[in-house]
Enzyme design. Structure first.
Site, PDB file in Angstrom:
ATOM      1  N   ASN A  86       0.881  -1.172   0.000  1.00 48.25           N
ATOM      2  CA  ASN A  86       0.000   0.000   0.000  1.00 48.25           C
ATOM      3  C   ASN A  86       0.912   1.213   0.000  1.00 48.25           C
ATOM      4  O   ASN A  86       1.478   1.584   1.027  1.00 48.25           O
ATOM      5  CB  ASN A  86      -0.911  -0.011   1.230  1.00 48.25           C
ATOM      6  CG  ASN A  86      -1.908   1.141   1.227  1.00 48.25           C
ATOM      7  OD1 ASN A  86      -1.857   2.021   0.373  1.00 48.25           O
ATOM      8  ND2 ASN A  86      -2.806   1.139   2.182  1.00 48.25           N
ATOM      9  N   ARG A 136      -2.543  -2.237  -3.548  1.00 51.07           N
ATOM     10  CA  ARG A 136      -3.762  -1.466  -3.360  1.00 51.07           C
ATOM     11  C   ARG A 136      -3.681  -0.234  -4.250  1.00 51.07           C
ATOM     12  O   ARG A 136      -2.722   0.535  -4.196  1.00 51.07           O
ATOM     13  CB  ARG A 136      -3.897  -1.025  -1.906  1.00 51.07           C
ATOM     14  CG  ARG A 136      -5.174  -0.204  -1.664  1.00 51.07           C
ATOM     15  CD  ARG A 136      -5.019   0.790  -0.544  1.00 51.07           C
ATOM     16  NE  ARG A 136      -6.208   1.613  -0.397  1.00 51.07           N
ATOM     17  CZ  ARG A 136      -6.217   2.797   0.197  1.00 51.07           C
ATOM     18  NH1 ARG A 136      -5.107   3.295   0.695  1.00 51.07           N
ATOM     19  NH2 ARG A 136      -7.332   3.492   0.278  1.00 51.07           N
ATOM     20  N   HIS A 188     -13.205   2.562  -0.629  1.00 55.16           N
ATOM     21  CA  HIS A 188     -13.236   1.515   0.403  1.00 55.16           C
ATOM     22  C   HIS A 188     -13.844   0.210  -0.122  1.00 55.16           C
ATOM     23  O   HIS A 188     -14.287  -0.627   0.653  1.00 55.16           O
ATOM     24  CB  HIS A 188     -14.039   1.976   1.640  1.00 55.16           C
ATOM     25  CG  HIS A 188     -13.388   3.071   2.425  1.00 55.16           C
ATOM     26  ND1 HIS A 188     -14.117   4.071   3.044  1.00 55.16           N
ATOM     27  CD2 HIS A 188     -12.074   3.335   2.701  1.00 55.16           C
ATOM     28  CE1 HIS A 188     -13.288   4.905   3.657  1.00 55.16           C
ATOM     29  NE2 HIS A 188     -12.049   4.477   3.466  1.00 55.16           N
ATOM     30  N   LEU A 232     -15.596   3.248   9.035  1.00 57.21           N
ATOM     31  CA  LEU A 232     -15.302   4.483   9.758  1.00 57.21           C
ATOM     32  C   LEU A 232     -13.861   4.483  10.243  1.00 57.21           C
ATOM     33  O   LEU A 232     -13.491   3.723  11.134  1.00 57.21           O
ATOM     34  CB  LEU A 232     -16.248   4.633  10.958  1.00 57.21           C
ATOM     35  CG  LEU A 232     -17.744   4.480  10.653  1.00 57.21           C
ATOM     36  CD1 LEU A 232     -18.551   4.568  11.935  1.00 57.21           C
ATOM     37  CD2 LEU A 232     -18.198   5.527   9.643  1.00 57.21           C
ATOM     38  N   ASN A 267     -10.110   7.357   9.680  1.00 58.61           N
ATOM     39  CA  ASN A 267      -9.804   8.759   9.381  1.00 58.61           C
ATOM     40  C   ASN A 267     -10.511   9.190   8.105  1.00 58.61           C
ATOM     41  O   ASN A 267     -10.963  10.322   7.978  1.00 58.61           O
ATOM     42  CB  ASN A 267      -8.295   8.953   9.252  1.00 58.61           C
ATOM     43  CG  ASN A 267      -7.917  10.422   9.245  1.00 58.61           C
ATOM     44  OD1 ASN A 267      -8.360  11.196  10.078  1.00 58.61           O
ATOM     45  ND2 ASN A 267      -7.095  10.820   8.290  1.00 58.61           N
ATOM     46  N   GLY A 268     -10.616   8.258   7.156  1.00 56.76           N
ATOM     47  CA  GLY A 268     -11.522   8.407   6.027  1.00 56.76           C
ATOM     48  C   GLY A 268     -12.740   7.549   6.300  1.00 56.76           C
ATOM     49  O   GLY A 268     -12.611   6.406   6.737  1.00 56.76           O
ATOM     50  N   ARG A 293     -11.330  15.625   6.809  1.00 52.25           N
ATOM     51  CA  ARG A 293     -12.091  16.061   5.637  1.00 52.25           C
ATOM     52  C   ARG A 293     -13.507  16.463   6.045  1.00 52.25           C
ATOM     53  O   ARG A 293     -14.078  15.895   6.967  1.00 52.25           O
ATOM     54  CB  ARG A 293     -12.170  14.938   4.602  1.00 52.25           C
ATOM     55  CG  ARG A 293     -10.838  14.376   4.192  1.00 52.25           C
ATOM     56  CD  ARG A 293     -11.022  13.177   3.280  1.00 52.25           C
ATOM     57  NE  ARG A 293      -9.883  12.270   3.334  1.00 52.25           N
ATOM     58  CZ  ARG A 293      -9.937  10.983   3.039  1.00 52.25           C
ATOM     59  NH1 ARG A 293     -11.087  10.432   2.668  1.00 52.25           N
ATOM     60  NH2 ARG A 293      -8.862  10.230   3.119  1.00 52.25           N
ATOM     61  N   CYS A 319     -10.593  10.164  17.050  1.00 49.91           N
ATOM     62  CA  CYS A 319     -11.850  10.036  17.775  1.00 49.91           C
ATOM     63  C   CYS A 319     -11.610   9.692  19.250  1.00 49.91           C
ATOM     64  O   CYS A 319     -12.361  10.134  20.130  1.00 49.91           O
ATOM     65  CB  CYS A 319     -12.721   8.971  17.101  1.00 49.91           C
ATOM     66  SG  CYS A 319     -14.437   8.940  17.667  1.00 49.91           S
ATOM     67  N   ILE A 332     -12.642   3.324  13.777  1.00 47.32           N
ATOM     68  CA  ILE A 332     -13.654   3.888  14.660  1.00 47.32           C
ATOM     69  C   ILE A 332     -14.839   2.945  14.778  1.00 47.32           C
ATOM     70  O   ILE A 332     -15.342   2.687  15.877  1.00 47.32           O
ATOM     71  CB  ILE A 332     -14.112   5.270  14.151  1.00 47.32           C
ATOM     72  CG1 ILE A 332     -12.953   6.271  14.206  1.00 47.32           C
ATOM     73  CG2 ILE A 332     -15.300   5.779  14.960  1.00 47.32           C
ATOM     74  CD1 ILE A 332     -13.269   7.626  13.597  1.00 47.32           C
ATOM     75  N   GLU A 359      -8.541  -5.675   4.693  1.00 53.02           N
ATOM     76  CA  GLU A 359      -8.280  -5.364   3.290  1.00 53.02           C
ATOM     77  C   GLU A 359      -7.049  -6.103   2.771  1.00 53.02           C
ATOM     78  O   GLU A 359      -7.009  -6.513   1.600  1.00 53.02           O
ATOM     79  CB  GLU A 359      -8.113  -3.855   3.127  1.00 53.02           C
ATOM     80  CG  GLU A 359      -9.385  -3.080   3.403  1.00 53.02           C
ATOM     81  CD  GLU A 359      -9.161  -1.586   3.501  1.00 53.02           C
ATOM     82  OE1 GLU A 359      -9.384  -0.893   2.491  1.00 53.02           O
ATOM     83  OE2 GLU A 359      -8.763  -1.109   4.588  1.00 53.02           O
TER      84      GLU A 359
END
Length: 399
Positions: free
Chosen positions: A8, A87, A176, A205, A207-208, A237, A280, A328, A381
């Protein structure tokens, strides 16, 4: 022989793992960071042991060379790697599935760089370096956008002049997708039902952040759009806003479009709302101490997430399960609880004991009742990329 080297590649980083495509075991993993700077370094974790070495301002090629050298010390493992899986964030409308890379595919990925200028050029650097480092292995691309390519046109088109879609590629692509594919299969397994019979809403959920409606195993709509900026609240974002705000801020702050764009990507979301962090966990800790801005930030996050879930029920025509995943989604019991409180009209009554137990990689149903349910399902992933890469590599050998 089921091991795949999964890469990645970011603009100044390279995350890697050797993954068993059957059981997900990772005998080797690590990350190269600060590439191209004086602080460039690479970290390895192998058999529970961690090591670090300097790359002396090296870039992606230096990182891959260091990885090759390290693998040479793990001879038994290196001999069983059958493919390199990459990726790739954006495949545009070119790619609906993973594939073994050739010159044509690489050129298509390069063309999609205009849609993902922060990601695809970095992926291409990683692909080029990996081809040089592992010339005998098949190189496989797995696209974040591919899973959403079966969305209907009424879901992916924006109400803009149609020629902007035909000539410039302006449409919803979604992201995603690799995570959604994995979590869809895992959810079906946990529910003991075929994926092609389920109506799922999955909230990835981190950071993106994004949410997707999955019907009969296929994505029918999602919150991220042409870029990963659209949709629910992210770490830094903004998510979806009134587009007129961009011109308003440019005029009032005397900034150009690129400067306002940077605010939306890097200074907004949880960070902008809270004024303290995009993490978070930090915001939750501060909220527990009574900080009103932190409390409001978490409520906005949960409220907008619940609104997205409600909207995505329309293409599904119902709901079998709402699934939380990502950093998250898998670990914030508070975000899950607050989101479900907004969705109580759906009969989603939280089971507090089950909710508290479903953290740190543990899956589980977190609501009571036998109708629509909420679940926590950890994503993987890397395993999905490894599975695709191993399958394609083995098929190439047979052919």
């Amino acid at each position: 022989m089921n091991y795949v080297l999964v890469l990645n590649c970011g603009s100044s980083s390279l995350k890697f793992a050797v993954v068993n495509a059957v059981d997900g075991d990772q005998p080797l993993s690590g990350m190269a960071e600060c590439l191209g700077t004086a602080d460039a370094s690479i970290n390895f974790k192998a058999n529970g042991q961690k090591t670090q070495q300097s790359l002396e301002a090296g870039g992606h090629t230096a990182a891959l060379s260091a990885l090759v050298a390290f693998l040479q010390t793990q001879e038994a493992l290196a001999q069983n790697i059958i493919a390199v899986g990459h990726r790739v964030v954006h495949g545009g409308e070119y790619f609906r599935d993973s594939l073994i890379l050739d010159d044509n595919a690489i050129e298509r990925i390069r063309e999609c760089s205009v849609l993902a200028p922060l990601h695809n050029p970095a992926h291409l650097l990683g692909i080029e370096a990996a081809q040089a480092a592992f010339p005998a292995l098949p190189q496989v691309a797995v696209f974040d956008t591919a899973f959403h390519q079966q969305m209907p046109d009424y879901a992916y088109l924006y109400p803009l002049p149609y020629e902007h879609y035909k000539e410039l590629g302006v449409r919803r692509y979604g992201f995603h997708g690799t995570s959604y594919r994995y979590v869809t299969g895992e959810t079906a397994r946990l529910m003991n039902r075929p994926a092609n019979e389920l109506k799922l809403i999955i909230a990835h959920l981190g950071n993106g952040a994004s949410v997707a409606a999955i019907r009969n195993g296929h994505s029918v709509d999602t919150t991220m759009g042409m870029t990963p900026l659209e949709g629910v609240v992210h770490g830094t974002r903004s998510g979806s806003i009134d587009p007129a705000i961009i011109a308003y801020l440019a005029h009032r702050l005397n900034k150009n479009v690129d400067e306002v764009d940077a605010i939306l990507w890097k200074e907004s979301g949880l960070l902008g709302l809270s004024g303290m962090s995009n993490d978070c966990r930090t915001i939750e800790e501060t909220a527990q101490n009574g900080n009103e801005r932190a409390i409001l930030t978490l409520e906005i996050y949960s409220y907008r997430l619940a609104k997205a879930v409600g909207e995505l029920m329309i293409p599904l025509g119902g709901l079998d399960a709402l699934v939380f995943t990502g950093g998250i989604g898998e670990n914030s019991t508070l975000i899950r609880e607050r989101t479900l409180s907004w969705l109580g009209f759906l009969g989603l009554k939280i089971d507090s004991t089950a909710n508290d137990a479903a953290i740190r990689g543990k899956a589980g149903k977190i609501t009571q009742g036998e109708q629509a349910a909420a679940w926590v399902v950890p994503t993987n992933e890397e395993l999905m990329i490894a599975r695709d890469s191993a399958e394609l590599a083995k098929a190439e050998v047979k052919s």
